[in-house]
Design an enzyme around this catalytic site. Structure first.
Site, PDB file in Angstrom:
ATOM      1  N   LYS A 187      20.070  43.420  40.958  1.00  0.00           N
ATOM      2  CA  LYS A 187      21.129  43.053  42.252  1.00  0.00           C
ATOM      3  C   LYS A 187      19.865  44.462  42.850  1.00  0.00           C
ATOM      4  CE  LYS A 187      24.447  39.952  42.485  1.00  0.00           C
ATOM      5  NZ  LYS A 187      25.743  39.771  42.868  1.00  0.00           N
TER       6      LYS A 187
ATOM      7  N   ARG B 235      25.767  35.501  34.800  1.00  0.00           N
ATOM      8  CA  ARG B 235      24.489  34.841  35.647  1.00  0.00           C
ATOM      9  C   ARG B 235      23.071  35.519  36.147  1.00  0.00           C
ATOM     10  NH1 ARG B 235      23.556  33.948  41.176  1.00  0.00           N
ATOM     11  NH2 ARG B 235      23.349  31.910  42.057  1.00  0.00           N
TER      12      ARG B 235
END
Length: 286
Positions: A228, A266
């Site tokens: 991210k 994840r």
């Protein structure tokens, strides 16, 4: 280190329920526009091949998504989403690979479960589809409820907090209560603080600093930090803009949250986080 606080949801396949460590969930984006790997696995054959690779590198299950949730992403229709993910879930199920469905739509959750998916991962926590909670209650499978404030086109505008950890926990708690009132079994609910969703980098780091406060919810914790934007400053090689170069930083976060009681991470780079989780598990067992 948080010992004894790693909770897991009820209703897992035995292969997962018997694991006493933080699980590693492999990301499989069957999309043309994912921020990290958009287009690489957009057809069924390439998606199946990649899923096998993720399993071989240590993934415990595969999270299959057909709709990008990257910042600014436009929504697709339900039929297109299902066209992308259902053949993949069916084939992976036939191969004995455990899958979850990454969707905000109750109708897609239904057909994915019928195709073999063992869990629903809803980044909207039920806010995008008012039927999601009652639908998953009837499906009777684990449900990941993420903190979310709005769709990708507007989420950056919604990143306003006075105390981000407290507000995220309160908003998650409200959605958990709604899910339970819709008939969902609390023991099957997992919470995700939603790193990167309606949060700027400072918010994400503060949530990680205050990570142990999430245990106040007394539910399993799922973390999706992989590649991210807030990890861009920690890319290797330095100053790289390629999301894949954030994998090392992602693995460090996987180790950190695993040591602090997360149920699952994840990730795109399964090998790095699988190694990180094994190391933390070794430390916990001493």
């Amino acid at each position: 280190m948080i010992q004894g606080l790693r909770r897991q949801p009820a209703g897992l396949p035995l292969e997962l329920a018997n694991l006493k460590r933080c699980l590693v969930v492999g990301v499989l984006n069957v999309t043309p526009d994912s921020f990290s790997d958009g287009g690489l696995f957009s057809d069924t054959n390439s998606a199946i091949k990649h899923a096998k690779e993720l399993i071989s590198k240590g993934a415990d299950l595969i999270d299959v998504g057909g709709e990008s949730t990257r910042p600014g992403a436009q929504r697709i229709d339900t039929l297109e989403e299902q066209k992308r993910v259902i053949p993949v879930i069916e084939e992976l199920t036939n191969l004995g690979i455990i899958t979850s469905i990454d969707t905000m739509r109750s109708q897609t959750a239904i057909v994915a479960k019928n195709a073999g998916a063992k869990m629903v991962n809803d980044v909207s926590g039920g806010l995008a589809d008012e039927k999601m909670h009652q639908t998953v209650a009837k499906l009777d499978i684990p449900y990941v409820l993420m903190h979310w404030r709005g769709h990708s086109t507007v989420m950056d505008e919604l990143a306003r907090y006075n105390n981000v950890a407290t507000e995220v926990i309160n908003e998650l708690s409200n959605q958990v209560k709604k899910a339970i009132s819709s008939g969902m079994d609390k023991d099957k609910i997992v919470v995700d603080p939603g790193l990167g969703f309606a949060k700027n980098p400072e918010h994400n780091w503060q949530i990680l600093k205050d990570f142990n406060q999430l245990h106040e919810l007394e539910l399993p914790i799922y973390v999706g930090a992989s590649r991210k934007r807030f990890l861009a400053d920690f890319a290797y090689p330095s100053k790289s803009t390629d999301p894949k170069d954030r994998d090392l930083a992602t693995s460090v976060i996987s180790a950190f949250v695993a040591l602090n009681g997360a149920w699952a991470v994840r990730v795109h780079d399964v090998a790095g986080s699988a190694a990180a989780v094994k190391v933390t598990n070794q430390i916990e067992e001493i």
